[in-house]
Design an enzyme around this catalytic site. Structure first.
Site, PDB file in Angstrom:
ATOM      1  N   GLY A 279       0.808  -1.212   0.000  1.00 42.24           N
ATOM      2  CA  GLY A 279       0.000   0.000   0.000  1.00 42.24           C
ATOM      3  C   GLY A 279       0.839   1.258   0.000  1.00 42.24           C
ATOM      4  N   ASP A 280       0.156   2.384  -0.114  1.00 41.48           N
ATOM      5  CA  ASP A 280       0.775   3.707  -0.123  1.00 41.48           C
ATOM      6  C   ASP A 280       0.108   4.532   0.962  1.00 41.48           C
ATOM      7  OD1 ASP A 280       1.631   6.285  -0.554  1.00 41.48           O
ATOM      8  OD2 ASP A 280       1.273   6.282  -2.718  1.00 41.48           O
TER       9      ASP A 280
ATOM     10  N   HIS B  43       9.577  12.030   9.171  1.00 43.57           N
ATOM     11  CA  HIS B  43      10.609  13.066   9.010  1.00 43.57           C
ATOM     12  C   HIS B  43      11.096  13.180   7.565  1.00 43.57           C
ATOM     13  CE1 HIS B  43      14.158  10.128  10.135  1.00 43.57           C
ATOM     14  NE2 HIS B  43      13.467   9.709   9.105  1.00 43.57           N
TER      15      HIS B  43
END
Length: 431
Positions: free
Chosen positions: A319-320, A338
């Protein structure tokens, strides 16, 4: 006649009472005497042994209260010394600071710590021959490092030896910190040369893209040049070195039997360390397809690195996380946010907030460094610049995390400081 130490004179031009100067000078003299007494006491062999056991043992977490006291004291002394050090001396660390990194890499490449570990204290005449370094030059290198607290020198017999810091540089030490002494003073040093261009108005490329002459992001470029393995090996070693604190300095028992979904879980080492340390935990991992394909055998094959906890890893999800995240009551995300600017982080936080399953244990545990002033906060500040030059990312302050969390529907419930680790565990709860 020029005013003396206790004359009425201030840098601001405003006269101050002579007695006030006397009080300040007396305080400094008393502090100096007290510091000398404490230093003398600390240098006693039995105290050194106790400190090494309670605070600096390489294989055990330090005592919580003692470590916090030490950090607070170091920050206080650092704040004071910034008021006392001459202005030009403050600048010289900026002028010449790169020499510390290059000196460290030079002795690590020559395996100086390894030769000392094998043969004990040695003069540079012997040590230099064993390491392939000119003895006179080795003495210059070690003089700098000893002054930085790395390696030890005995003037009585003119020998050098390892100390608690240099031992960590041995190539067979389980923490593998020697890898960091290679990657950052070399590849990342080269990238930093392009920092001035990368921060100019209108520039969208990272310093890494400018330095390497590419439009690829850093990871794509390193993969193309077959340099990604070195990068992954170094960061992976750092994750292993810091893993134990992450498994014990958060109340993982609160989660009970609720499965964890580790977003952007990468190699799977973080999830595996949690499951190994806490037999009641179960979890899944989400990442892009190439990563999932790479790590699946590690969990599913009999001889995989994580086969021992593979049965408790329910899913390895492609997935993204910038688009959609599978539902779960408990999420973790380590050293991912980050990499992103605030707008992207806000999108990710909102995606997780939309997907979280309401329950009594619902939470999003973000493992990231928190920027703060003082000497103990220098690592997140270094990390902030590393993120800037490599991926246009950033480290964030506590206020930054609160603000972004609230905008995405999260309450920053608590921050858990983690022993022997650079990041904290930021505990977000749904609002």
């Amino acid at each position: 006649m020029a005013p003396g130490l206790l004359e009425n004179n201030t840098l601001s031009g405003t006269a101050a009472p002579r007695t006030e100067f006397k009080a300040i000078v007396n305080d400094l003299r008393e502090l100096q005497a007290h510091v000398q007494r404490v230093q003398s006491a600390i240098e006693a062999p039995e105290v050194q042994s106790w400190l090494n056991e309670q605070l600096h043992h390489p294989d055990q977490l330090p005592d919580k209260e003692l470590e916090q006291l030490a950090l607070d004291l170091v920050d206080s002394m650092d704040k004071l010394q910034l008021q006392l050090v001459p202005s030009v001396s403050l600048l010289t660390d900026g002028f010449f600071g790169y020499l510390n990194s290059k000196t460290l890499w030079t002795v690590v490449e020559a395996q100086v710590a390894d030769r000392l570990a094998e043969n004990g204290p040695q003069p540079v005449s012997t040590l230099g021959l064993r390491c392939g370094i000119q003895p006179e030059r080795l003495a210059q290198l070690l003089d700098t490092l000893v002054s930085n607290g790395i390696f030890a020198y005995n003037p009585a017999d003119d020998t050098y030896s390892n100390n608690r810091a240099s031992l960590l540089l041995c190539h067979d030490h389980w923490t593998q910190w020697h890898l960091w002494a290679d990657l950052y003073p070399n590849e990342f040093f080269d990238v930093s040369r392009a920092m001035p261009q990368a921060v100019r108005l209108g520039e969208s490329r990272t310093a890494a893209q400018i330095a390497y002459g590419t439009d690829l992001d850093l990871f794509e470029y390193l993969a193309k040049e077959q340099k990604l393995a070195k990068f992954q090996k170094t960061l992976g070693a750092g994750a292993v070195a810091q893993a134990r604190g992450l498994t014990v300095d958060y109340p993982w028992e609160e989660i009970g039997s609720e499965p964890i979904l580790d977003i952007g879980g990468g190699s799977g080492a973080f999830l595996a360390s949690l499951l190994r340390a806490h037999p009641h935990l179960r979890g899944s991992l989400m990442d892009i397809q190439s990563v999932i394909e790479l790590i699946t055998p590690e969990f599913r094959e009999p001889h995989g690195r994580f086969s021992d906890i593979g049965s408790r890893v329910q899913q390895l999800v492609v997935g993204d996380f910038t688009k959609q995240i599978p539902p779960s009551a408990v999420y973790t995300m380590k050293w991912c946010l980050h990499d992103w600017v605030d707008d992207d982080v806000l999108t990710i936080l909102k995606n997780v907030r939309r997907s979280i399953v309401p329950s009594s244990v619902s939470r999003f545990l973000v493992v990231e460094s928190i920027k703060s002033p003082g000497r103990s906060g220098r690592l997140p500040r270094y990390g902030d610049l590393i993120m800037m030059i490599t991926c246009n990312g950033k480290e964030r302050s506590l206020e930054d995390w609160k603000r972004l969390g609230e905008l995405a529907g999260w309450k920053l419930y608590q921050v858990h400081r983690v022993r022997r680790a650079w990041p904290c565990i930021i505990d977000f709860r749904p609002m």
